[in-house]
Scaffold this motif. Structure first.
Motif, PDB file in Angstrom:
ATOM      1  N   MET A  33       7.740 -12.732   4.688  1.00 17.39           N
ATOM      2  CA  MET A  33       7.370 -11.307   4.671  1.00 17.39           C
ATOM      3  C   MET A  33       5.883 -11.163   5.012  1.00 17.39           C
ATOM      4  O   MET A  33       5.043 -11.843   4.439  1.00 17.39           O
ATOM      5  CB  MET A  33       7.657 -10.696   3.287  1.00 17.39           C
ATOM      6  CG  MET A  33       7.325  -9.211   3.183  1.00 17.39           C
ATOM      7  SD  MET A  33       7.705  -8.537   1.556  1.00 17.39           S
ATOM      8  CE  MET A  33       9.485  -8.717   1.529  1.00 17.39           C
ATOM      9  N   SER A  34       5.534 -10.302   5.959  1.00 16.97           N
ATOM     10  CA  SER A  34       4.143 -10.130   6.350  1.00 16.97           C
ATOM     11  C   SER A  34       3.404  -9.266   5.333  1.00 16.97           C
ATOM     12  O   SER A  34       4.005  -8.546   4.538  1.00 16.97           O
ATOM     13  CB  SER A  34       4.083  -9.468   7.724  1.00 16.97           C
ATOM     14  OG  SER A  34       4.699  -8.189   7.690  1.00 16.97           O
ATOM     15  N   PHE A  35       2.078  -9.369   5.370  1.00 16.75           N
ATOM     16  CA  PHE A  35       1.263  -8.573   4.475  1.00 16.75           C
ATOM     17  C   PHE A  35       1.456  -7.080   4.763  1.00 16.75           C
ATOM     18  O   PHE A  35       1.600  -6.666   5.902  1.00 16.75           O
ATOM     19  CB  PHE A  35      -0.215  -8.928   4.632  1.00 16.75           C
ATOM     20  CG  PHE A  35      -0.570 -10.279   4.089  1.00 16.75           C
ATOM     21  CD1 PHE A  35      -0.366 -10.571   2.755  1.00 16.75           C
ATOM     22  CD2 PHE A  35      -1.087 -11.254   4.921  1.00 16.75           C
ATOM     23  CE1 PHE A  35      -0.688 -11.816   2.246  1.00 16.75           C
ATOM     24  CE2 PHE A  35      -1.419 -12.505   4.427  1.00 16.75           C
ATOM     25  CZ  PHE A  35      -1.213 -12.791   3.081  1.00 16.75           C
ATOM     26  N   PHE A  36       1.457  -6.303   3.701  1.00 17.94           N
ATOM     27  CA  PHE A  36       1.546  -4.853   3.789  1.00 17.94           C
ATOM     28  C   PHE A  36       2.817  -4.394   4.504  1.00 17.94           C
ATOM     29  O   PHE A  36       2.815  -3.419   5.242  1.00 17.94           O
ATOM     30  CB  PHE A  36       0.311  -4.284   4.498  1.00 17.94           C
ATOM     31  CG  PHE A  36      -0.972  -4.662   3.827  1.00 17.94           C
ATOM     32  CD1 PHE A  36      -1.244  -4.251   2.533  1.00 17.94           C
ATOM     33  CD2 PHE A  36      -1.905  -5.454   4.485  1.00 17.94           C
ATOM     34  CE1 PHE A  36      -2.429  -4.609   1.909  1.00 17.94           C
ATOM     35  CE2 PHE A  36      -3.094  -5.819   3.876  1.00 17.94           C
ATOM     36  CZ  PHE A  36      -3.348  -5.399   2.583  1.00 17.94           C
ATOM     37  N   SER A  37       3.885  -5.126   4.287  1.00 15.87           N
ATOM     38  CA  SER A  37       5.151  -4.745   4.893  1.00 15.87           C
ATOM     39  C   SER A  37       5.950  -3.821   3.982  1.00 15.87           C
ATOM     40  O   SER A  37       6.856  -3.142   4.440  1.00 15.87           O
ATOM     41  CB  SER A  37       5.980  -5.988   5.236  1.00 15.87           C
ATOM     42  OG  SER A  37       6.267  -6.724   4.059  1.00 15.87           O
ATOM     43  N   THR A  38       5.630  -3.822   2.676  1.00 15.63           N
ATOM     44  CA  THR A  38       6.343  -2.964   1.747  1.00 15.63           C
ATOM     45  C   THR A  38       5.652  -1.606   1.640  1.00 15.63           C
ATOM     46  O   THR A  38       4.458  -1.474   1.943  1.00 15.63           O
ATOM     47  CB  THR A  38       6.420  -3.609   0.347  1.00 15.63           C
ATOM     48  OG1 THR A  38       5.090  -3.699  -0.195  1.00 15.63           O
ATOM     49  CG2 THR A  38       7.028  -5.008   0.424  1.00 15.63           C
ATOM     50  N   LYS A  39       6.390  -0.630   1.177  1.00 14.10           N
ATOM     51  CA  LYS A  39       5.823   0.714   1.063  1.00 14.10           C
ATOM     52  C   LYS A  39       4.677   0.754   0.056  1.00 14.10           C
ATOM     53  O   LYS A  39       3.651   1.410   0.302  1.00 14.10           O
ATOM     54  CB  LYS A  39       6.928   1.696   0.646  1.00 14.10           C
ATOM     55  CG  LYS A  39       7.904   2.040   1.757  1.00 14.10           C
ATOM     56  CD  LYS A  39       8.876   3.127   1.309  1.00 14.10           C
ATOM     57  CE  LYS A  39       9.780   3.567   2.461  1.00 14.10           C
ATOM     58  NZ  LYS A  39      10.686   4.663   2.063  1.00 14.10           N
ATOM     59  N   LYS A  40       4.827   0.048  -1.061  1.00 13.27           N
ATOM     60  CA  LYS A  40       3.770   0.091  -2.074  1.00 13.27           C
ATOM     61  C   LYS A  40       2.484  -0.548  -1.548  1.00 13.27           C
ATOM     62  O   LYS A  40       1.380  -0.096  -1.882  1.00 13.27           O
ATOM     63  CB  LYS A  40       4.212  -0.589  -3.368  1.00 13.27           C
ATOM     64  CG  LYS A  40       4.398  -2.088  -3.285  1.00 13.27           C
ATOM     65  CD  LYS A  40       4.747  -2.662  -4.653  1.00 13.27           C
ATOM     66  CE  LYS A  40       4.850  -4.188  -4.587  1.00 13.27           C
ATOM     67  NZ  LYS A  40       5.171  -4.764  -5.921  1.00 13.27           N
ATOM     68  N   ASP A  41       2.617  -1.590  -0.732  1.00 14.49           N
ATOM     69  CA  ASP A  41       1.435  -2.219  -0.143  1.00 14.49           C
ATOM     70  C   ASP A  41       0.772  -1.300   0.876  1.00 14.49           C
ATOM     71  O   ASP A  41      -0.457  -1.258   0.986  1.00 14.49           O
ATOM     72  CB  ASP A  41       1.812  -3.541   0.522  1.00 14.49           C
ATOM     73  CG  ASP A  41       2.150  -4.634  -0.480  1.00 14.49           C
ATOM     74  OD1 ASP A  41       1.738  -4.504  -1.658  1.00 14.49           O
ATOM     75  OD2 ASP A  41       2.829  -5.599  -0.103  1.00 14.49           O
ATOM     76  N   LYS A  42       1.582  -0.578   1.631  1.00 11.10           N
ATOM     77  CA  LYS A  42       1.025   0.344   2.620  1.00 11.10           C
ATOM     78  C   LYS A  42       0.271   1.483   1.924  1.00 11.10           C
ATOM     79  O   LYS A  42      -0.799   1.895   2.391  1.00 11.10           O
ATOM     80  CB  LYS A  42       2.139   0.907   3.500  1.00 11.10           C
ATOM     81  CG  LYS A  42       2.750  -0.126   4.444  1.00 11.10           C
ATOM     82  CD  LYS A  42       3.909   0.459   5.227  1.00 11.10           C
ATOM     83  CE  LYS A  42       4.544  -0.597   6.137  1.00 11.10           C
ATOM     84  NZ  LYS A  42       5.742  -0.073   6.850  1.00 11.10           N
ATOM     85  N   VAL A  43       0.818   1.979   0.824  1.00 14.94           N
ATOM     86  CA  VAL A  43       0.138   3.032   0.073  1.00 14.94           C
ATOM     87  C   VAL A  43      -1.200   2.521  -0.454  1.00 14.94           C
ATOM     88  O   VAL A  43      -2.233   3.197  -0.353  1.00 14.94           O
ATOM     89  CB  VAL A  43       1.017   3.535  -1.097  1.00 14.94           C
ATOM     90  CG1 VAL A  43       0.206   4.443  -2.026  1.00 14.94           C
ATOM     91  CG2 VAL A  43       2.230   4.285  -0.567  1.00 14.94           C
TER      92      VAL A  43
END
Length: 229
Positions: free
Chosen positions: A1-11
């Motif tokens: 899984m790449s960095f900032f691939s999840t919604k919480k990481d993007k937020v």
């Protein structure tokens, strides 16, 4: 899984980006005093409402650890900024440069007093903000968002405002005591007005994040509370 691939990481990435950018911008332009009606204050007041807003949202969804880590990172970046600007002052400008050494130093040559004041005030205010925020959060639960966001901002920014004005302007003799009190007092009053005015945006930010994250927003807030209270 790449960095900032999840919604919480993007937020978190978006909130952190606005937090860091506006905190650094506030430090860069803070040496200029401006008059807005009856208010005499530092120009650095302009980007700080975004710092208030993002601090509260990061507190809410990522807890004390998220705010503290971001605060330390930002303080390090502010220190790096001042080191690079100081180094730049000692590198002579080319004869063809549209910006000469005198102009560069006048704009970016903040004194060591102001640099120390900025870093001390930033660290102290953020520590106080996160502490008060979670004390109020413990008492109110998820309700009364306005109380913990505004309450934590009012106390932390009182410390921030008087620390910057005191160490950066009063102690080195740039302002006499009366002007120092007027500058810090009116600057703080302006911040109080801004903090109250930001309340609808706090709720709007909550709503946007909740809608984007869905059920994950509840999970994040529960985790933040467990790590912070």
């Amino acid at each position: 899984m790449s960095f900032f691939s999840t919604k919480k990481d993007k937020v978190f990435l978006i909130l952190a980006g606005f937090f860091i950018t506006n905190a650094i911008l506030g430090e860069m332009i803070g040496g200029k005093l401006i008059q807005i009606g009856p208010f005499l204050m530092s120009l650095g007041i302009l980007p700080w409402p975004i710092v208030f807003l993002t601090t509260d949202l990061i507190n809410e969804y990522y807890g004390k650890p998220g705010v503290k880590r971001l605060t330390l990172l930002t303080a390090g970046l502010i220190g790096y900024l001042f080191i690079m600007l100081t180094a730049g002052r000692f590198i002579p400008a080319s004869a063809n440069s549209p910006i000469g050494d005198d102009v560069f130093s006048a704009v970016f040559g903040q004194t060591s007093w102001l640099i120390i004041a900025s870093l001390v005030a930033f660290l102290l205010s953020q520590l106080i903000d996160v502490t008060v925020f979670w004390l109020l959060r413990k008492k109110t639960g998820r309700g009364m968002i306005w109380l913990r966001s505004t309450g934590s901002t009012l106390l932390s920014q009182w410390v921030d405002t008087f620390t910057v004005a005191g160490i950066g302007f009063y102690l080195p003799g740039k302002l006499d005591f009366e002007t120092f009190m007027i500058t810090a007092g009116t600057g703080y009053l302006f911040k109080v007005m801004v903090a109250v005015g930001l309340t609808p945006l706090i709720y709007l930010g909550h709503s946007a994040i909740d809608k984007y994250l869905g059920q994950e927003a509840d999970v994040l807030m529960d985790e933040a509370a467990r790590e912070s209270i």
